[in-house]
Design an enzyme around this catalytic site. Structure first.
Site, short mmCIF file in Angstrom:
data_model
loop_
_atom_site.label_atom_id
_atom_site.label_comp_id
_atom_site.label_asym_id
_atom_site.label_seq_id
_atom_site.Cartn_x
_atom_site.Cartn_y
_atom_site.Cartn_z
N CYS A 221 70.62 -66.24 -55.81
CA CYS A 221 69.32 -66.40 -55.04
C CYS A 221 68.63 -67.54 -54.76
O CYS A 221 67.96 -67.85 -53.97
CB CYS A 221 68.49 -65.16 -55.23
SG CYS A 221 69.40 -63.65 -55.93
N SER B 252 75.87 -51.67 -58.32
CA SER B 252 76.61 -52.25 -57.08
C SER B 252 77.96 -52.32 -56.83
O SER B 252 78.74 -52.61 -58.08
CB SER B 252 75.56 -53.45 -56.87
OG SER B 252 76.27 -54.21 -55.66
N GLY B 253 78.39 -52.06 -55.88
CA GLY B 253 79.89 -52.28 -55.76
C GLY B 253 80.43 -53.64 -55.86
O GLY B 253 81.59 -53.79 -56.45
N HIS B 254 79.78 -54.56 -55.13
CA HIS B 254 80.57 -55.84 -55.08
C HIS B 254 80.51 -56.76 -56.50
O HIS B 254 81.22 -57.76 -56.34
CB HIS B 254 79.91 -56.66 -53.75
CG HIS B 254 78.82 -57.29 -54.03
ND1 HIS B 254 78.42 -58.53 -54.52
CD2 HIS B 254 77.41 -56.70 -54.06
CE1 HIS B 254 77.33 -58.87 -54.60
NE2 HIS B 254 76.57 -57.65 -54.17
N GLN C 167 75.28 -55.65 -63.59
CA GLN C 167 76.20 -56.56 -64.11
C GLN C 167 77.13 -55.79 -65.20
O GLN C 167 77.94 -56.37 -65.64
CB GLN C 167 75.48 -57.74 -64.73
CG GLN C 167 74.86 -58.79 -63.82
CD GLN C 167 76.00 -59.62 -63.11
OE1 GLN C 167 77.10 -59.71 -63.61
NE2 GLN C 167 75.63 -59.89 -61.79
N GLY D 191 72.57 -53.10 -54.96
CA GLY D 191 71.61 -53.13 -56.10
C GLY D 191 70.31 -53.32 -55.84
O GLY D 191 69.25 -53.02 -56.33
N THR D 192 70.21 -54.25 -54.89
CA THR D 192 68.76 -54.50 -54.47
C THR D 192 68.19 -53.27 -53.90
O THR D 192 66.64 -53.11 -54.33
CB THR D 192 68.82 -55.46 -53.19
OG1 THR D 192 69.42 -56.65 -53.70
CG2 THR D 192 67.29 -55.99 -52.84
N THR E 241 73.02 -41.83 -42.10
CA THR E 241 74.64 -41.50 -42.05
C THR E 241 75.40 -42.57 -43.18
O THR E 241 74.91 -43.53 -43.25
CB THR E 241 75.20 -41.71 -40.80
OG1 THR E 241 74.56 -41.08 -39.71
CG2 THR E 241 76.80 -41.15 -40.72
C1 LIG Z 1 73.85 -58.87 -57.61
C2 LIG Z 1 72.53 -58.13 -58.64
C3 LIG Z 1 71.64 -57.40 -58.01
C4 LIG Z 1 71.59 -57.29 -56.29
O1 LIG Z 1 72.75 -56.21 -55.91
P1 LIG Z 1 73.16 -56.45 -54.35
O2 LIG Z 1 74.23 -55.19 -54.56
O3 LIG Z 1 73.73 -57.83 -54.27
O4 LIG Z 1 72.03 -56.17 -53.72
C5 LIG Z 1 70.65 -57.01 -58.78
N1 LIG Z 1 70.67 -56.94 -60.17
C6 LIG Z 1 71.43 -57.68 -60.62
C7 LIG Z 1 71.37 -58.11 -62.10
C8 LIG Z 1 72.52 -58.49 -59.93
O5 LIG Z 1 73.41 -59.27 -60.68
#
Ligand SMILES: *Cc1c(COP(=O)(O)O)cnc(C)c1O
Length: 398
Positions: free
Chosen positions: A323, A197-199, A177, A69-70, A235
């Protein structure tokens, strides 16, 4: 252990792990290679692109895999700012964005851009009329998150997208989210760029994607090889991409039942806390809210202290965004919603998954009641407050 920090990260789904394993072992080929070991990896990447694109009503060539996500947020904001700098240097965002957006905006301010940070109301909602009023001839980008990671409020994305489109301004949304939690359709919502984001949806860490509507000319974020249609060199993270796809398939297949279960658990926990712990306040919108989000401010206590005591009981929560945890800074989101410093410091976020049970939440409610009570007993502020309350009550009855 009771895990209630799913907005920080989620348990990797067994389906995702299984999908990754071949690419961590025998299927180690480089997707750019022409022999069949490579083309097997290439096929997996392309298949994942089709799946992800299908999930948001996009085309495969509009999906770019990133390291999360970042990176997606950084890329969207920096590249859009650069691409349209001749048209203007004004960006509109909100005060409640994730730091991946906010700190990127601060960086861009240092590069000569001007950023408007929109206020939100006491529930964390952006006002579309205020957004429209902030648009200027030199506005080149609007970035508003789909759903807030701290308080769970879901923003009026369709209205914002419609306004952005009508004014010919690019619209990016941080949907980290929301992706996999609620249905998203980029055309109907007029979204031009979307980060995920995957996690945060039971996939692996360090993988995500950025959707870029075709026709939008953004520069590469990473320079090097010709991967990702020349726009994101390096890659491909094939195991991560396979895991992300499997997590997306899983999330989409059970979205409704998962949301229904989480909503039921969420409202149950909210009800118990409101009913049994005095001087608390729910943070975030009550109904326009992510299914698994519970966020409360408790007066006369520090969120950090509650967290530490919950941890001793094996309960994982958060006192704001991950964070800022570790630092005692009050949440920028709660301050933007008009909470006092004290309320912003006394906040606790519990984010549920469908794997939680009512029994677990009963235990959490009991522990929380006891912990907040014990902390208040040690608080001189609370003692004063109760004495004053008591005096008022006896004066009122005499
Ligand atoms: C967790 C989060 C991110 C960052 O995602 P990462 O994959 O951890 O870099 C960005 N925006 C929101 C709203 C998030 O909750």
């Amino acid at each position: 252990m009771i895990y209630l920090d799913n907005a920080a990260t989620t348990r990797t789904a067994p389906e995702a792990v299984e999908a990754m394993l071949p690419y961590l072992t025998e299927q180690y080929g480089n997707p750019s290679a022409i022999y069949s070991l490579g083309s097997a990896a290439r096929k997996a990447v392309n298949q994942a692109k089709r799946t992800i694109a299908g999930a948001i009503g996009a085309r495969p060539e509009e999906i770019y895999f990133t390291a999360g996500g970042t990176e997606s947020d950084n890329w969207a904001l920096k590249a859009a700012a650069e691409a349209y700098r001749d048209k203007g240097r004004h960006i509109i965002t909100t005060k409640i964005e994730h730091h991946a957006v906010l700190h990127t905006c601060r960086y861009l301010e240092g590069q000569g851009y001007e950023v408007t940070y929109l206020d939100v109301d006491q529930d964390g909602l952006v006002d579309p009329a205020a957004l429209e009023a902030a648009i200027r001839p030199d506005t080149v980008l609007i970035s508003v998150m789909y759903a807030n990671n701290e308080v769970g409020t879901m923003e009026p994305i369709e209205e914002i997208g419609t306004i952005a489109r009508a004014h010919g301004v690019l619209f990016h949304t941080d949907a980290v989210q929301a992706f996999g939690q609620v249905p998203i359709e980029v055309d109907g919502l007029h979204i031009d760029m979307l980060s995920a984001s995957g996690h945060k949806m039971n996939g692996p860490k360090g993988i995500g994607f950025l959707y870029i509507r075709s026709g939008i000319k953004l520069k590469s974020f990473l320079h090097g090889g010709a991967q990702e249609r020349n726009r994101r060199a390096g890659t491909e993270n094939v195991p991560g991409i396979a895991g992300l796809e499997a997590a997306a398939v899983r999330a989409l297949g059970r979205m409704e039942q998962k949301a229904a279960k989480e909503r039921e658990l969420r409202d149950y926990l909210i009800g118990r806390i409101e009913g049994e712990i005095p001087y608390c306040r729910l943070n975030g919108h009550r109904s326009r809210r992510l299914p698994g989000n519970v966020n409360f401010s408790f007066r006369f206590v520090e969120g950090e202290s509650v967290l530490i005591m919950l941890d001793r009981k094996g309960i994982c929560g958060s006192s704001g965004s991950a964070c800022t945890s570790g630092a005692l800074d009050p949440s920028h989101v709660l301050l933007a919603m008009g909470r006092k410093q004290e309320e912003a410091r006394g906040s606790l976020r519990l984010t549920l998954s469908e794997e939680n049970t009512k029994e677990e939440l009963d235990l959490v409610a009991e522990e929380l009641k006891e912990i907040v009570g014990r902390l208040r007993e040690m608080s001189p502020l609370y003692e004063d407050f109760i004495r004053r309350e008591g005096r008022q009550r006896s004066e009122g009855s005499s």
